[in-house]
Design a protein around this motif. Structure first.
Motif, PDB file in Angstrom:
ATOM      1  N   GLN A 221      40.652  71.194  34.347  1.00 41.43           N
ATOM      2  CA  GLN A 221      39.282  70.743  34.568  1.00 41.43           C
ATOM      3  C   GLN A 221      38.958  69.728  33.466  1.00 41.43           C
ATOM      4  O   GLN A 221      38.957  70.085  32.288  1.00 41.43           O
ATOM      5  CB  GLN A 221      38.288  71.919  34.529  1.00 41.43           C
ATOM      6  N   ILE A 222      38.699  68.487  33.872  1.00 42.60           N
ATOM      7  CA  ILE A 222      38.526  67.393  32.913  1.00 42.60           C
ATOM      8  C   ILE A 222      37.088  66.910  32.954  1.00 42.60           C
ATOM      9  O   ILE A 222      36.543  66.637  34.028  1.00 42.60           O
ATOM     10  CB  ILE A 222      39.481  66.230  33.215  1.00 42.60           C
ATOM     11  N   ARG A 223      36.477  66.784  31.776  1.00 44.11           N
ATOM     12  CA  ARG A 223      35.127  66.258  31.681  1.00 44.11           C
ATOM     13  C   ARG A 223      35.121  65.121  30.656  1.00 44.11           C
ATOM     14  O   ARG A 223      35.583  65.289  29.525  1.00 44.11           O
ATOM     15  CB  ARG A 223      34.154  67.354  31.250  1.00 44.11           C
ATOM     16  N   GLY A 224      34.627  63.940  31.079  1.00 43.77           N
ATOM     17  CA  GLY A 224      34.605  62.784  30.184  1.00 43.77           C
ATOM     18  C   GLY A 224      33.421  62.801  29.253  1.00 43.77           C
ATOM     19  O   GLY A 224      32.312  63.173  29.639  1.00 43.77           O
ATOM     20  N   GLN A 225      33.646  62.431  27.992  1.00 41.85           N
ATOM     21  CA  GLN A 225      32.591  62.286  26.993  1.00 41.85           C
ATOM     22  C   GLN A 225      32.487  60.811  26.612  1.00 41.85           C
ATOM     23  O   GLN A 225      33.011  59.940  27.310  1.00 41.85           O
ATOM     24  CB  GLN A 225      32.912  63.164  25.782  1.00 41.85           C
ATOM     25  N   TYR A 226      31.829  60.532  25.480  1.00 42.44           N
ATOM     26  CA  TYR A 226      31.629  59.147  25.068  1.00 42.44           C
ATOM     27  C   TYR A 226      32.931  58.521  24.592  1.00 42.44           C
ATOM     28  O   TYR A 226      33.351  57.471  25.065  1.00 42.44           O
ATOM     29  CB  TYR A 226      30.575  59.087  23.970  1.00 42.44           C
TER      30      TYR A 226
END
Length: 285
Positions: A221-226
């Motif tokens: 499960q991949i979540r993009g940040q800044y």
């Protein structure tokens, strides 16, 4: 033979013209009331020449015929010398004209060359001006776009936080291996682990490939940040990394990147507390 013929022709014409002159003078003299002066307007030097010629002719007892023929020959020599002089002057004039024509041609070629060089320079200046104008136009567009963004109404902090929360909540789930744990002991031992500080430029394949270096990955499960990515992975760690994880090390190095990891069963506050405590113990501020 050609010179003799020319002299013969010249002598014939000289005698003929002399006869005509004397005949004309004899007719006009009888009609004139006054006599023309004998000197004929001659200078003193010329009169001395004639006197010397008369004395020589009297002393030698030369006839009129001899005197006239000598005058004819002398006149021809003078004529030839004058022709030579005129020919020399003519050749000089022609040479000067050729030199000036050559200089004019050279000047014309130089002017054409200069015109061509100036034309090339003008073309280069035109192209550079076009490039400068194009760059200026692009900069103007960028500046206009930035000003528009500045002029837009500022969103409230609450609205920004809601938007950022929505962005953070966008999670990409990627199944890697089928989770059939009935006959797979390794799958039964797999656990959910959070991985932090994963480089943002890693693609999904890069994340999967690099995590498979430390164990068998079943789900991501991949979540993009800044600047980074946060990954929750169901993974069965290899023996060495399992020992490292069990010993409480809060991070590992994967592909020259330091990545923090935590058991997904721990709450967020506990993970933050452990991170702070570990940093303090290791002297990281």
């Amino acid at each position: 033979m050609e010179s003799a013929y020319k002299f013969t022709e010249y002598r014939y014409r000289f005698l003929k013209e002399t006869k005509n002159i004397f005949s004309a003078n004899s007719r006009t003299t009888a009609k004139l009331p006054e006599r023309v002066p004998r000197d004929g307007g001659l200078s003193k030097t010329e009169q001395n020449f004639l006197e010397s010629i008369r004395n020589d002719a009297v002393r030698r007892k030369e006839t009129i015929k001899d005197i006239i023929l000598k005058c004819s020959a002398t006149s021809f020599d003078v004529y030839i010398d004058e022709i030579k002089r005129l020919s020399w002057e003519n050749s000089k004039l022609r040479e000067e004209l050729r030199r000036k024509d050559h200089m004019m041609d050279k000047k014309g070629k130089m002017e054409k060359t200069q015109e061509r060089i100036i034309s090339q320079k003008n073309e280069q200046i035109r192209k550079i001006s076009q490039e400068v104008e194009k760059t200026r136009s692009e900069l103007k567009k960028v500046k206009t776009g930035v000003n528009k963004e500045i002029d837009q109404p500022n969103k409230s902090k609450k609205g920004r936080s809601l938007t950022n929360r929505r962005k953070r909540e966008e999670i990409l789930e990627i199944p890697v291996l089928p989770e059939n744990t009935s006959n797979d002991q390794q799958a039964k031992e797999a656990r959910d682990i959070f991985f932090y500080d994963i480089p943002k430029y890693w693609s999904e394949d890069d994340v999967r490939t690099n995590l498979m270096k430390i164990g068998t990955v079943y789900r991501l499960q991949i979540r993009g940040q800044y600047k980074y990515k946060t990954v929750k992975a169901k993974i069965s760690l290899n023996e060495n990394f399992e020992k490292t994880f069990s010993d409480g090390h809060f991070g590992i190095c994967i592909s020259k990147n330091f990545i923090r990891w935590y058991d997904a069963k721990l709450g967020q506050h506990i993970r933050l507390h452990e991170t702070t405590a570990t940093n303090f113990q290791n002297g990281v501020h």
